[in-house]
Design an enzyme around this catalytic site. Structure first.
Site, mmCIF file in Angstrom:
data_model
loop_
_atom_site.group_PDB
_atom_site.id
_atom_site.type_symbol
_atom_site.label_atom_id
_atom_site.label_comp_id
_atom_site.label_asym_id
_atom_site.label_seq_id
_atom_site.Cartn_x
_atom_site.Cartn_y
_atom_site.Cartn_z
ATOM 1 N N ARG A 57 0.855 -1.190 0.000
ATOM 2 C CA ARG A 57 0.000 0.000 0.000
ATOM 3 C C ARG A 57 0.887 1.235 0.000
ATOM 4 N NH1 ARG A 57 -3.459 2.099 5.021
ATOM 5 N NH2 ARG A 57 -4.790 3.598 3.960
ATOM 6 N N PHE A 62 1.979 10.455 1.620
ATOM 7 C CA PHE A 62 1.476 9.954 2.898
ATOM 8 C C PHE A 62 2.387 8.863 3.447
ATOM 9 C CE2 PHE A 62 -1.984 7.347 5.127
ATOM 10 C CZ PHE A 62 -1.914 8.073 6.299
ATOM 11 N N GLN A 65 3.268 1.196 3.053
ATOM 12 C CA GLN A 65 2.996 0.164 4.063
ATOM 13 C C GLN A 65 3.438 -1.197 3.559
ATOM 14 O OE1 GLN A 65 -1.012 0.219 5.575
ATOM 15 N NE2 GLN A 65 -0.891 -1.888 6.319
ATOM 16 N N ASN A 104 -1.590 -0.688 12.067
ATOM 17 C CA ASN A 104 -2.475 -1.427 12.966
ATOM 18 C C ASN A 104 -3.919 -1.292 12.506
ATOM 19 O OD1 ASN A 104 -3.649 0.986 14.097
ATOM 20 N ND2 ASN A 104 -1.860 1.196 15.412
ATOM 21 N N PHE A 115 4.834 0.908 8.432
ATOM 22 C CA PHE A 115 4.813 1.874 7.340
ATOM 23 C C PHE A 115 5.929 2.882 7.529
ATOM 24 C CE2 PHE A 115 1.800 3.683 10.419
ATOM 25 C CZ PHE A 115 2.144 5.026 10.455
ATOM 26 N N LEU A 124 -1.539 11.062 12.556
ATOM 27 C CA LEU A 124 -1.321 9.698 13.052
ATOM 28 C C LEU A 124 -0.710 9.673 14.451
ATOM 29 C CD1 LEU A 124 0.036 8.021 9.798
ATOM 30 C CD2 LEU A 124 -2.315 8.124 10.649
ATOM 31 N N HIS A 128 -0.410 5.409 16.173
ATOM 32 C CA HIS A 128 0.527 4.395 15.679
ATOM 33 C C HIS A 128 1.852 4.545 16.405
ATOM 34 C CE1 HIS A 128 -1.989 3.193 12.239
ATOM 35 N NE2 HIS A 128 -2.403 4.458 12.285
#
Length: 173
Positions: A57, A62, A65, A104, A115, A124, A128
């Site tokens: 991903r 951004f 992942q 997660n 990531f 975030l 995380h």
């Protein structure tokens, strides 16, 4: 420099090197702030768990992942036999590109997925676990963004992942 997996077990080694289809990069781990998370990541890297996985991903501007052996975003296990608790601290935040954090599915659901931020992701913070940062090969972060080389259809594959204790060697990766 090639990643070299050490066979000495978990001794608090602070660097992990990823050899990928776009080149090598290394991360420094924040074991003092997130000891269980770092131990999990180091052990998975040392045993070859991440070898052959992809960064499944990638979202431009951004994050990228990876860490899921199924490549779906739904798989992966920790060394603790299941999910483990967050080690979120106010000192470590998603302040810019190159921050290493756990992916997660909610509080206390850490496994093997991770990531790397491609920009600041302050939204975030507190959600995380930040447990390291890219210290060598950070120029490769731009190659994770779709539309830049390699083309979006070419997944970034982890060929090998290893643990190192030498800061100079890790930074040269």
């Amino acid at each position: 420099m090639a990643a070299q997996a050490l066979t000495t077990g978990d001794q608090g080694l602070p660097y992990v090197v990823f050899e990928t289809s776009i080149g090598a990069f290394s991360v420094e781990l924040y074991g003092r702030h997130a000891p269980r998370t770092c131990k999990n990541f180091r052990e998975l890297a040392r045993t070859g768990y991440y070898d052959g996985t992809t960064f499944h991903r990638v979202i431009r501007g951004f994050m990228a992942q990876g860490g899921d052996p199924t490549g779906t975003g739904r798989g992966g296990e920790s060394i603790y036999g299941g999910k483990f608790a967050d080690e979120i601290t106010r000192e470590l935040k998603h302040v810019g590109a190159g921050v290493l954090a756990m992916a997660n599915s909610g509080p206390n659901t850490n496994g093997s997925q991770l990531f790397i931020t491609l920009a600041a992701c302050r939204n975030l913070d507190g959600k995380h676990v930040v447990f390291g940062e890219v210290v060598g090969g950070s120029d490769l972060l731009d190659a994770f963004a779709p539309g830049t080389p390699p083309p979006p259809e070419a997944k970034v594959v982890v060929a090998a992942c290893g643990v190192m204790d030498d800061a100079a060697a890790a930074a040269a990766a």
